[in-house]
Scaffold this active site. Structure first.
Site, PDB file in Angstrom:
ATOM      1  CB  CYS A   9      -6.058 -30.098 -14.536  1.00 45.48           C
ATOM      2  SG  CYS A   9      -7.301 -31.011 -13.610  1.00 45.48           S
ATOM      3  N   GLY A  35     -10.189 -26.681 -17.373  1.00 43.98           N
ATOM      4  CA  GLY A  35     -10.862 -27.229 -16.199  1.00 43.98           C
ATOM      5  C   GLY A  35     -11.788 -26.199 -15.602  1.00 43.98           C
ATOM      6  CG  ASN A 118      -2.476 -31.274 -17.320  1.00 40.48           C
ATOM      7  OD1 ASN A 118      -1.937 -30.743 -18.276  1.00 40.48           O
ATOM      8  ND2 ASN A 118      -3.558 -32.002 -17.452  1.00 40.48           N
ATOM      9  N   GLY A 119      -2.706 -34.543 -15.572  1.00 42.82           N
ATOM     10  CA  GLY A 119      -2.388 -35.834 -16.152  1.00 42.82           C
ATOM     11  C   GLY A 119      -3.089 -36.965 -15.440  1.00 42.82           C
ATOM     12  CE1 TYR A 265     -13.280 -29.347 -28.195  1.00 38.95           C
ATOM     13  CE2 TYR A 265     -12.385 -30.660 -26.401  1.00 38.95           C
ATOM     14  CZ  TYR A 265     -13.363 -29.819 -26.902  1.00 38.95           C
ATOM     15  OH  TYR A 265     -14.413 -29.454 -26.120  1.00 38.95           O
TER      16      TYR A 265
END
Length: 500
Positions: A9, A35, A118-119, A265
């Site tokens: 996200c 996301g 986010n996580g 990436y």
């Protein structure tokens, strides 16, 4: 089934700006790669007529451009000088539940509060079980909701104390954006798994997962939010006051463990994360790949009249391939970078080719070869990672049809051997190609159909990142080494511990 780790996200927030919602929209657009399933924005303002704080929200499934395709949303709904936004990727079981679309917002005894995450919380199952025993009802399957329950159940007196109390009870990887009636709160976990940066635009503070979101709104990058830092920006933030900074105590030692896969990436090459430009680090990955696997040791049957060519799998491996070529040329090894694969950027996530069901057809809709470049040449393919190996196999088959002299495959990261429990969605260990073939490189090369396969070593990866990065923090390499820096409840169900 995508043959790459799935993005988690992206979060963005801004305080004390007249166009808070609109700038958040632009920020989310820049973070779209993190996301693609849903997007949302929450704002906050004081209604003089009603004499109370209002926290409007607009959220839906789809890309940012689709969710906010009506410009009147920013004038009619999302009023206020403060806003937070969220782009979401979720695990399979939770993707279709609209209750999981973030940012979440609630009203409790201390006022309104919204959150974007986010996580992935490592102790989510224990927390959820505890709340269930207390009779707490859940509206979503996301672990983010647990943080809101911890805040609302805290016995502390002030809202900031309640937030800090809640953060002391969670473990794992998290970068958080919270919006209260009059404050923007940015949080990074003590291990610093996920990136989070502080910026400033028109005198107002903003916070983002990546700095590419600052560029789109012409904001200045100030610094990273530090691992374990809780940054509180009040409604005057940027004009009359500096943010307040608190720090969380590390639960598992003092070593940070920033996600090294962000450099490999996930992050955009034009972003700065963990204190360094992603493009610079990826070029260094290519440099170390050349040190470990110089092209003169890779090529076997190069035609006398044609230089070997290096092609990348666009777009995330472009700069690593350039770094590989440059390092080889520096030491006199003949090769050149060529555009051998063309990527179609207009293929949607739900693209279906009529009458075709094969995964190979889906790869062909996304990539095409430049046959005139490849024919008769020794071809080195550089990619950032291999997960299942399916896409790699189909790409190699396409390149074979262009009649090269030979094909070699180089990967600018080590073999992926274990899942991530800190916010990335990898397949199960059994689905990972490196595990299926018991890390036998020759068998893996046969599986994807190349003359040879070579990976960057774990030490080479860490050394390349550390050489290029000014940060003195450590890195998490669990997906390559099985060395998990934070204990994880491995029995947790994905639907109950959603990756965001």
């Amino acid at each position: 089934m995508i043959d790459k780790p799935r993005d988690y996200c992206g979060i963005f927030g801004i305080q004390n700006h007249p166009d808070a919602a609109l700038l958040t929209y632009y920020g989310l657009h820049a973070l779209q790669h993190r996301g693609q399933e849903s997007a949302g924005i929450v704002t906050s303002y004081f209604d003089e007529d009603k004499e109370r704080w209002i926290m409007p929200a607009h959220r839906d499934f789809g890309l940012v451009l689709n969710v906010f395709d009506d410009q009147n949303i920013f004038k009619r709904e999302l009023q206020g000088r403060a806003a937070i936004g969220h782009n979401r990727y979720s695990t399979t079981g939770a993707a279709k539940n609209p209750a999981n679309i973030q940012p979440f917002r609630v009203h409790y005894h201390e006022g309104n509060i919204a959150i974007g995450h986010n996580g992935n919380l490592a102790n989510a199952k224990q927390l959820r079980d505890r709340f269930r025993q207390e009779g707490v009802l859940f509206q979503s399957t996301s672990d983010t909701e647990l943080i809101l329950h911890l805040i609302s159940h805290s016995p502390k007196k002030t809202q900031i104390e309640q937030v800090l109390d809640a953060l002391d009870q969670i473990e794992g990887a998290y970068s958080l954006m919270m919006l209260t009636d009059d404050k923007l709160i940015a949080v990074r976990d003590p291990n610093g798994f996920r990136p989070l940066a502080l910026g400033k635009v028109d005198g107002s503070y903003c916070v983002s997962s990546e700095t590419c979101a600052f560029d789109i709104i012409d904001a200045e990058y100030i610094r990273d939010i530090e691992p374990g830092e809780v940054l509180v920006i009040d409604q005057n933030g940027g004009s009359d006051s500096e943010p307040e900074s608190y720090h969380l105590d590390p639960e598992y030692g003092t070593d940070t463990s920033q996600c090294i896969f962000e450099f490999v990436y996930f992050s955009r090459p034009d972003s700065k994360i963990f204190g360094e430009n992603v493009d610079k680090v990826r070029r260094n990955l290519g440099k170390y790949l050349a040190k470990e696997h110089p092209i003169n040791e890779v090529i076997r049957n190069a035609p006398d009249d044609k230089k070997p060519i290096v092609i990348s799998v666009p777009d995330s491996s472009n700069t690593a391939a350039l770094g590989y070529v440059h390092e080889n040329q520096k030491f006199g090894h003949e090769c050149k970078f060529e555009i051998g694969l063309i990527r179609n950027h207009y293929v949607g996530r739900t693209f279906i080719s009529p009458g075709q069901k094969s995964r190979e057809q889906k790869v062909r809709t996304k990539f095409n070869t430049v046959k005139g470049v490849i024919e008769g040449r020794s071809v080195i393919i550089v990619d950032d990672s291999i997960v299942r190996g399916t896409t790699s196999r189909y790409l190699v088959n396409m390149i074979r049809q262009a009649d090269p002299a030979e094909i070699h495959f180089l990967v600018s990261s080590p073999p992926i051997i274990s899942p991530c429990y800190y916010g990335m969605d990898f397949p199960s260990p059994e689905e990972l190609m490196a595990n299926r073939f018991d890390r036998d490189i020759e068998e893996m090369a046969k599986e994807i159909g190349v003359d040879s396969l070579r990976y960057l070593s774990p030490d080479g990866l860490v050394n390349a990142v550390k050489e290029a990065n000014i940060s003195d923090h450590g890195y998490c390499t669990a997906c390559f080494t099985e060395n998990y820096p934070v204990p994880v409840n491995f029995g947790v169900e994905k639907e109950e511990n959603e990756i965001v």
